[in-house]
Design an enzyme around this catalytic site. Structure first.
Site, PDB file in Angstrom:
ATOM      1  N   GLY A 234       3.128   2.185  10.780  1.00  0.00           N
ATOM      2  CA  GLY A 234       2.956   1.506  12.060  1.00  0.00           C
ATOM      3  C   GLY A 234       2.649   0.036  11.855  1.00  0.00           C
ATOM      4  N   ALA A 235       1.691  -0.215  10.959  1.00  0.00           N
ATOM      5  CA  ALA A 235       1.276  -1.582  10.667  1.00  0.00           C
ATOM      6  C   ALA A 235       0.504  -1.554   9.350  1.00  0.00           C
ATOM      7  CB  ALA A 235       0.400  -2.132  11.783  1.00  0.00           C
ATOM      8  N   MET A 236       0.279  -2.728   8.771  1.00  0.00           N
ATOM      9  CA  MET A 236      -0.391  -2.790   7.469  1.00  0.00           C
ATOM     10  C   MET A 236      -1.325  -3.988   7.430  1.00  0.00           C
ATOM     11  SD  MET A 236      -0.992  -1.658   4.491  1.00  0.00           S
ATOM     12  CE  MET A 236      -2.135  -2.505   3.404  1.00  0.00           C
TER      13      MET A 236
ATOM     14  N   GLU B 133      -9.648   4.204   6.724  1.00  0.00           N
ATOM     15  CA  GLU B 133      -8.842   4.559   7.893  1.00  0.00           C
ATOM     16  C   GLU B 133      -9.654   5.158   9.027  1.00  0.00           C
ATOM     17  OE1 GLU B 133      -6.295   3.225   8.240  1.00  0.00           O
ATOM     18  OE2 GLU B 133      -5.656   2.757   6.209  1.00  0.00           O
TER      19      GLU B 133
ATOM     20  N   HIS C 298      -9.799  -3.728   9.782  1.00  0.00           N
ATOM     21  CA  HIS C 298      -9.652  -3.616   8.331  1.00  0.00           C
ATOM     22  C   HIS C 298      -9.902  -4.929   7.599  1.00  0.00           C
ATOM     23  CE1 HIS C 298      -8.155   0.380   7.612  1.00  0.00           C
ATOM     24  NE2 HIS C 298      -7.044   0.249   8.276  1.00  0.00           N
TER      25      HIS C 298
ATOM     26  N   ASN D 230      -2.630  -6.108   5.428  1.00  0.00           N
ATOM     27  CA  ASN D 230      -2.670  -7.163   4.405  1.00  0.00           C
ATOM     28  C   ASN D 230      -3.599  -8.284   4.858  1.00  0.00           C
ATOM     29  OD1 ASN D 230      -0.287  -5.846   3.186  1.00  0.00           O
ATOM     30  ND2 ASN D 230       0.722  -6.671   4.993  1.00  0.00           N
TER      31      ASN D 230
ATOM     32  N   HIS E 162      -7.015  -2.197  15.266  1.00  0.00           N
ATOM     33  CA  HIS E 162      -7.183  -1.369  14.064  1.00  0.00           C
ATOM     34  C   HIS E 162      -6.979  -2.218  12.802  1.00  0.00           C
ATOM     35  CE1 HIS E 162      -6.457   2.463  11.689  1.00  0.00           C
ATOM     36  NE2 HIS E 162      -5.902   1.562  10.902  1.00  0.00           N
ATOM     37  N   GLU E 163      -5.873  -2.935  12.750  1.00  0.00           N
ATOM     38  CA  GLU E 163      -5.572  -3.727  11.551  1.00  0.00           C
ATOM     39  C   GLU E 163      -6.608  -4.835  11.361  1.00  0.00           C
ATOM     40  OE1 GLU E 163      -3.502  -2.387   9.674  1.00  0.00           O
ATOM     41  OE2 GLU E 163      -2.740  -1.016  11.187  1.00  0.00           O
TER      42      GLU E 163
ATOM     43  N   GLU F  63       0.842  -1.186   0.000  1.00  0.00           N
ATOM     44  CA  GLU F  63       0.000   0.000   0.000  1.00  0.00           C
ATOM     45  C   GLU F  63       0.885   1.247   0.000  1.00  0.00           C
ATOM     46  OE1 GLU F  63      -2.497   0.911   3.417  1.00  0.00           O
ATOM     47  OE2 GLU F  63      -4.012   1.775   2.103  1.00  0.00           O
TER      48      GLU F  63
END
Ligand code: ZN
Length: 844
Positions: free
Chosen positions: A253-255, A312, A293, A257, A289-290, A121
């Site tokens: 911070g984080a993603m 977001e 998503h 996927n 949070h992740e 991303e």
């Protein structure tokens, strides 16, 4: 290049077979991307970046093509439209950019090792394999990966591995998904696994440089978060597994996927035996949070990047909803009030700020969209506002419907409002449009005029702002029934004030709960009434009062000098968030004093006066069985005591340091940074400096490392500052992912000149090293956060104005120049009055 043409309009992929061969030793990637899809025209384009394309076939026949990095494309001429299978052979370098496929570096038992991971991303999947790299271009993917493999190494991806043949690892076909959510990683990893109630496998993966127990906290939070979301969304987790992977080098911070979430080590791993409560809260909210998503963003994805906020903002709200549900004693919404709310209110008050929803096309501008104060924090406040308006039952029903309608597909903001509108029976879209499409927010003034209680809304600015007459549909949340639920006009008269005050029995207030995105300016009558009943207010209301006053002072609507005498009235609070905002206001006063002056001494004395009783009550070290509030308040108070140069406090900290000298990592994590900072600043030596910097190099404990990074820049010794700056470009000491924190630290202390010289002299190096990633502009933001003198403003302009046309930097430079100029003007106009108020409050 036809900028407005999305490649998806030319070619719509349905399935990929991607085979990759990755060699760490030669730093080369090669492979074939086979894409089946529907060609809408004969001239199509497929994304690539930094690649060499050696062959392209369509349905087995070689076809003409060109490629370049300017358009990030392979332009292909087909002989027909319709169903087509493309096969593209490519090679690319494996680079250290923390984008695309990239190595993370770490040491294990003195041996240098690599863990390969990915970050796609927003637009870096095209650096890993040719693809239509747009969120709407959803397809299924078969990945086959070969690498220079050593015994004992592990490879993981979005889906489970199905077989290994001739050293090639084959993964199960993915569900229909966007390219930016593909991920994989390989290397020498450890893991811990568990299973949710519904049978989803959950795992945490990390390098073996960490203790096994550091994976436990994340595993528990991830499992319970997924269970929470499955229930809250009424929609099953869509994949067989949910892996969480800590990467030693990670830009953001984080993603999120899908099925393989990647994190900075600091945001996933922690030592359960010595970690500050605040750090645990942060790690838990990042994981939540992740995982939010995985549905909102992954299962249903924004159609185009202009709706990035949809992903977001939503995840940023849900991280609090989830953690509040699974750890109710944490009162995590209080952290929202000291984190997201002021960040959004500050940034959103500068003229020129982006709206939450923005049109965007250029890839460089897409990355600049990630303005955390707006897209994350303000957006989350918008959704918190919606949640407060419609309630959880309607929110859940609407979401269930939204997921059922759009799963494995794409959606826009309007689709979400439609789903929530149907569930709640309210026109959610109409209310939200004023907030999402317009930048900024209003100040609502409440006044008693000729005995009548009146309200008025107007856009609030910090600094010069062009009042364009914007209006918002403001959820007022008043404690008086006479106030409308939604205030959509400029002015309203609520009735006879004396009668209203009599009938309600309490002071008039707006934005109760502080969930709406506006601030309140009470006139003297109303403010005095609230202050006279201060102890009746809960912690959030007290925080809000100080926070709004601070913003009004920043915006020149009142004077800081009026706030200073109020501060002691909050100083005895046992609430962590009231103390947070109190010392936040006090810290804002530092810009009005020059180093080494009587004014500075008076300000230090004010900090001492405010914090004296609290430090006596709390002490330096955590106490068994103390409240969460006490644990969270202590660091705030210690920081104040250090600034105050309270002799007893400094000596106490020095004694604790001495007792732990042989194992500084074992200092209690909640207070460690202050003990280290006190030592470096007040008792430091070159030997201590070297000891800490060496610990920093060797340690794999991210929270200890962060403490060292915060403590060392407090050194008053310019030779040691020079040593730090020399380490900025030494990746074996300071990883590029951590450099911004170091730079900011040095800039905010005695080394300001040296840090500022460094960034100006070595800007090209910085751009070459981290310029490709979405965090780059924040180097400008943190510089702006520190500067407050006319000299620095002039230097800032001289350096950054020539860079105004750099893609992705324009808005940041424009905004930040204004921010510093406003601050400089405020200091000039107010310093005498503020410093007089400080002196009077100290001596009074
Ligand atoms: Zn996110």
């Amino acid at each position: 290049m036809a900028e407005s043409t999305h490649f998806y309009e030319l070619f719509q992929p349905s399935h990929y077979n991607v085979s990759l061969d990755i060699n760490r030793a030669t730093k080369q990637i090669s492979g074939t991307s086979t894409i089946t899809g529907d060609a809408k025209e004969t001239g199509i384009a497929i994304h690539q970046k930094y690649m060499t394309i050696s062959a392209v076939t369509a349905d087995g026949q070689a076809v003409p093509f060109t490629f370049d990095d300017e358009t990030e494309a392979i332009h292909i001429e087909l002989t027909k439209t319709g169903e087509t299978t493309l096969a593209i052979d490519f090679s690319a370098p494996l680079t250290d950019s923390m984008m695309g496929i990239y190595p993370s570096y770490y040491e294990l038992n003195g041996e240098k090792k690599q863990l390969i991971g990915t970050q796609f991303e927003t637009t870096a999947a095209r650096q890993a394999f040719p693809c239509v790299d747009e969120p709407e271009a959803k397809a299924t993917f078969d990945l086959a990966i070969k690498f220079d493999e050593h015994a004992g190494e592990t490879i993981i991806s979005n889906m489970p591995e199905v077989k290994t043949e001739n050293g090639v690892h084959y993964f199960d076909t993915t569900v229909r998904m966007s390219s930016y959510l593909i991920a994989f990683a390989f290397g020498d990893m450890q893991s811990k696994l568990t299973t949710t109630k519904s049978g989803v496998q959950v795992g945490v993966f990390a390098t073996k440089a960490h203790q096994a127990k550091e994976l436990d906290f994340a595993l528990d939070i991830a499992k319970r978060s997924i269970e929470f979301y499955e229930d809250f969304y009424q929609t099953p987790y869509p994949l067989p597994h949910s892996w969480q992977l800590a990467l030693p080098d990670f830009s953001a911070g984080a993603m999120e996927n899908w099925g393989l979430v990647t994190y900075r080590e600091a945001y996933l791993l922690l030592d359960p035996d010595n970690t500050a409560f605040e750090t645990k809260q942060r790690v838990a909210t990042v994981i939540a949070h992740e995982l939010a998503h995985q549905w909102f963003g992954d299962l249903v994805t924004m159609k185009w990047w202009d709706d990035l906020w949809l992903n977001e903002s939503f995840a940023n709200m849900m991280e609090y909803v989830a953690i509040d549900a699974i750890e109710p004693d944490w009162h995590i919404w209080e952290a929202f009030q000291t984190g997201e709310a002021p960040m959004a209110l500050q940034r959103d008050a500068t003229d020129g700020v982006q709206s939450v929803h923005v049109q965007v096309e250029d890839p460089a501008e897409i990355d600049a969209l990630f303005d955390s104060a707006i897209v994350y924090a303000k957006g989350a406040r918008m959704l918190v506002m919606v949640r407060a308006l419609i309630g959880d039952d309607a929110l859940r029903a609407g979401l269930k419907n939204y997921f059922a309608t759009h799963h494995y597909g794409n959606a826009t903001g309007a689709d979400l409002w439609a789903a929530l509108g149907t569930a709640s029976g309210m026109d959610v879209g109409a209310i939200m449009t004023s907030w999402l499409e317009q930048p900024g927010y209003p100040v609502v003034s409440a006044q008693v005029v000729d005995g009548k209680l009146t309200i008025h809304q107007q856009q609030f600015f910090i600094g010069d702002g062009k009042d364009a007459g914007l209006q918002w549909q403001v959820p007022l949340n008043s404690n008086y029934d006479a106030a409308p639920a939604i205030f959509a006009d400029t002015d309203a008269t609520l009735g006879d004030y004396a009668e209203l005050r009599q009938a309600s029995g309490e002071p008039f207030r707006l934005n109760v709960g502080n969930n709406s995105h506006f601030i309140v300016k009470y006139d003297a009558t109303l403010l005095q009434d609230i202050l006279a009943h201060l102890t009746d207010l809960d912690a959030i209301a007290q925080l809000q009062l100080l926070q709004d006053l601070r913003l009004l002072a920043e915006g020149n609507q009142i004077s800081y000098a009026d706030i200073v005498p109020l501060l002691p009235r909050f100083a005895a609070s046992h609430s962590a968030i009231v103390n947070d905002v109190l010392y936040g206001v006090a810290t804002n006063l530092k810009k009005f004093v020059k180093e080494g002056t009587t004014e500075e001494q008076q300000l230090r004395a004010l900090f001492g006066k405010l914090s004296g009783d609290q430090i006596a009550r709390l002490g330096w070290l955590p106490k068994a069985g103390e409240s969460n509030d006490d644990e969270l308040t202590r660091p705030t108070i210690l920081s104040a005591a250090l600034y105050a140069k309270d002799d007893a406090a400094l000596t106490a900290a020095h004694d604790i340091f001495t007792a732990h000298q042989d194992n500084l990592a074992s200092l209690p994590a909640a207070v460690r940074v202050y003990i280290l900072a006190n030592e470096v600043e007040n008792f430091g030596s070159a030997a201590l400096f070297d000891q800490l910097l060496n610990d920093y190099r060797k340690s794999s404990d991210a929270s200890y490392k962060a403490d060292i990074a915060a403590a060392l820049p407090t050194t008053p010794d310019s030779a040691l500052v020079a040593k730090l700056i020399a380490a900025f470009e030494d990746a074996d000491t300071i990883k590029p992912q951590d450099l911004r924190a170091w730079y900011r630290g040095v800039l905010a202390h005695k080394g300001q000149q040296a840090a500022w010289d460094w960034i100006r002299n070595d800007w090209q190096w910085l751009e070459d090293t981290v310029g490709g990633d979405m965090e780059f502009t924040t180097y400008i933001t943190v510089t702006t956060g520190v500067f407050h003198t006319p000299e620095r403003l002039a230097e800032f302009k001289a350096f950054f104005e020539p860079k105004l046309n750099t893609p992705g930097l324009t808005r940041e430079i424009t905004m930040d120049t204004k921010v510093i100029a406003t601050r400089v003007a405020l200091v000039e106009a107010e310093k005498d009055a503020v410093n007089a108020a400080v002196a009077q409050t100290v001596n009074g």
